[in-house]
Design a protein around this motif. Structure first.
Motif, mmCIF file in Angstrom:
data_model
loop_
_atom_site.group_PDB
_atom_site.id
_atom_site.type_symbol
_atom_site.label_atom_id
_atom_site.label_comp_id
_atom_site.label_asym_id
_atom_site.label_seq_id
_atom_site.Cartn_x
_atom_site.Cartn_y
_atom_site.Cartn_z
ATOM 1 N N ILE A 287 0.838 -1.200 0.000
ATOM 2 C CA ILE A 287 0.000 0.000 0.000
ATOM 3 C C ILE A 287 0.873 1.250 0.000
ATOM 4 N N MET B 165 0.639 4.265 -2.687
ATOM 5 C CA MET B 165 0.455 5.670 -2.325
ATOM 6 C C MET B 165 1.629 6.544 -2.764
ATOM 7 N N ALA C 286 -8.618 2.905 -4.689
ATOM 8 C CA ALA C 286 -8.445 3.129 -3.255
ATOM 9 C C ALA C 286 -7.485 4.281 -3.011
ATOM 10 N N ARG C 287 -6.478 4.368 -3.827
ATOM 11 C CA ARG C 287 -5.511 5.474 -3.704
ATOM 12 C C ARG C 287 -6.178 6.806 -3.999
ATOM 13 N N THR D 273 -8.545 7.824 -1.258
ATOM 14 C CA THR D 273 -7.780 8.207 -0.072
ATOM 15 C C THR D 273 -7.232 9.620 -0.226
ATOM 16 N N GLN E 12 -2.254 8.658 5.668
ATOM 17 C CA GLN E 12 -2.919 8.344 4.395
ATOM 18 C C GLN E 12 -2.741 6.871 4.046
ATOM 19 N N CYS E 13 -1.561 6.346 4.297
ATOM 20 C CA CYS E 13 -1.315 4.931 4.025
ATOM 21 C C CYS E 13 -2.219 4.056 4.890
ATOM 22 N N CYS F 88 -5.636 4.118 3.472
ATOM 23 C CA CYS F 88 -5.703 3.338 2.227
ATOM 24 C C CYS F 88 -5.649 1.838 2.492
ATOM 25 N N GLU G 106 -9.201 1.156 3.053
ATOM 26 C CA GLU G 106 -9.985 1.474 1.854
ATOM 27 C C GLU G 106 -9.751 0.446 0.751
ATOM 28 N N SER G 107 -8.520 -0.039 0.626
ATOM 29 C CA SER G 107 -8.218 -1.022 -0.417
ATOM 30 C C SER G 107 -8.946 -2.341 -0.171
#
Length: 304
Positions: free
Chosen positions: A187, A191, A215-216, A219, A231-232, A235, A238-239
């Motif tokens: 991830i 990102m 997802a990126r 995010t 953020q990572c 994500c 989210e991923s």
């Protein structure tokens, strides 16, 4: 005239024989010179090749030295020997305490498998689902890839969707769990990509993690005010949801979900504080929204 004829005939014959002998001698001498020259050329060529071999050896002395050293090593002296020795002991412990202690169970497994779960997890060495979730042999059909991604149906064949096809259509699993985790390098690579559609790179990793580009993007929209590490983390979860949506792009998966024969679940393992978050995709609420980028969940729980 009678005496002249024999003399006229014999004289040219002797001359011809002499010329033939001279020609043969010259030819032999020429052949000898050619042979000698050939040997000289071969010797020169051999010396040149030897020189090339010597130059090549001079250019890679470490490699040549390493090969010679390796040839002298026994298996017990190799670098990985101690690690495999410990692995051997672990295997023998498993055989003695688990396999032989449950022999009938393992004999049944040898004949067939009927797992209730399929788990899609990351290849990260720190997040083995069998260890974390206590999965025993025969309980879960498992796929592990970088960043626990599920490509959409239209992406074409891959090892992940081949496993999905077998698990759903042949093994008839009841649950698919996509499990993400903290500090995911895959991830982080996603990102870090400058181009949201990929960098046109020859890197296998970049060409794989671009599967999670949606997802990126989401995010970046939702968490642009946060630090890169935050953020990572966003994500990483989210991923998982995007992978659950991607699962619904497979007609035979959506059909089983719609019939109630299959449930899709998301999970997130935080190995920093050893917690696990689990949720289930709400199929009917998800499709009623009419937005392929939105997911509805139910049954969210937090294990700590």
């Amino acid at each position: 005239m009678a005496n002249l004829a024999p003399s006229f005939v014999s004289s040219p014959s002797d001359s011809c024989r002499g010329s033939l002998r001279t020609s043969r001698i010259s030819a032999i001498k020429l052949k000898v010179r050619e042979t000698e020259q050939t040997h000289l050329n071969l010797g020169s060529s051999s010396r040149k090749k030897q020189g090339l071999r010597m130059n090549a050896s001079k250019e890679t002395p470490e490699l040549m030295q390493g090969i010679r050293k390796d040839e002298c090593k026994t298996a017990e002296q190799t670098e990985g020997y101690d690690s495999f020795s410990e692995m051997k002991q672990r295997f023998l412990t498993f055989k003695e305490k688990k396999y032989l202690g449950n022999l009938e169970f393992y004999r049944r497994l040898a004949k067939s498998q009927a797992p209730e779960f399929m788990v899609i997890a990351c290849a990260d060495s720190r997040v083995c689902p069998s260890v974390i979730l206590g999965l025993e042999p025969g309980e879960a059909f498992m796929v592990r890839n970088v960043a626990n991604l599920v490509p959409p149906f239209e992406s074409g064949p891959s090892e992940t969707n081949a496993a999905l096809e077998f698990a759903v259509n042949s093994l008839k699993v009841k649950n698919i769990l996509v499990s993400g985790h903290s500090c995911c390098g895959g991830i982080r690579a996603l990102m870090s990509m400058e181009n949201a559609d990929g960098d046109n790179s020859s890197s296998f990793i970049k060409n794989w993690v671009i599967v999670g580009k949606n997802a990126r993007l989401s995010t970046k929209e939702a968490a642009s005010h946060l630090s890169f590490d935050q953020q990572c983390r966003h994500c990483e979860k989210e991923s998982v949801n995007r992978s659950l949506l991607n699962l619904l792009t497979y007609p035979w998966i959506e059909e089983q979900v719609m019939r109630g024969n299959l449930s899709l679940h998301g999970g997130y393992y935080d190995f920093v504080d050893c917690t696990f978050e689990k949720w289930t995709l709400d199929y009917y609420k998800t499709i009623s929204r009419g937005n392929k980028d939105m997911i509805a969940v139910k049954g969210r729980s937090f294990w700590s």
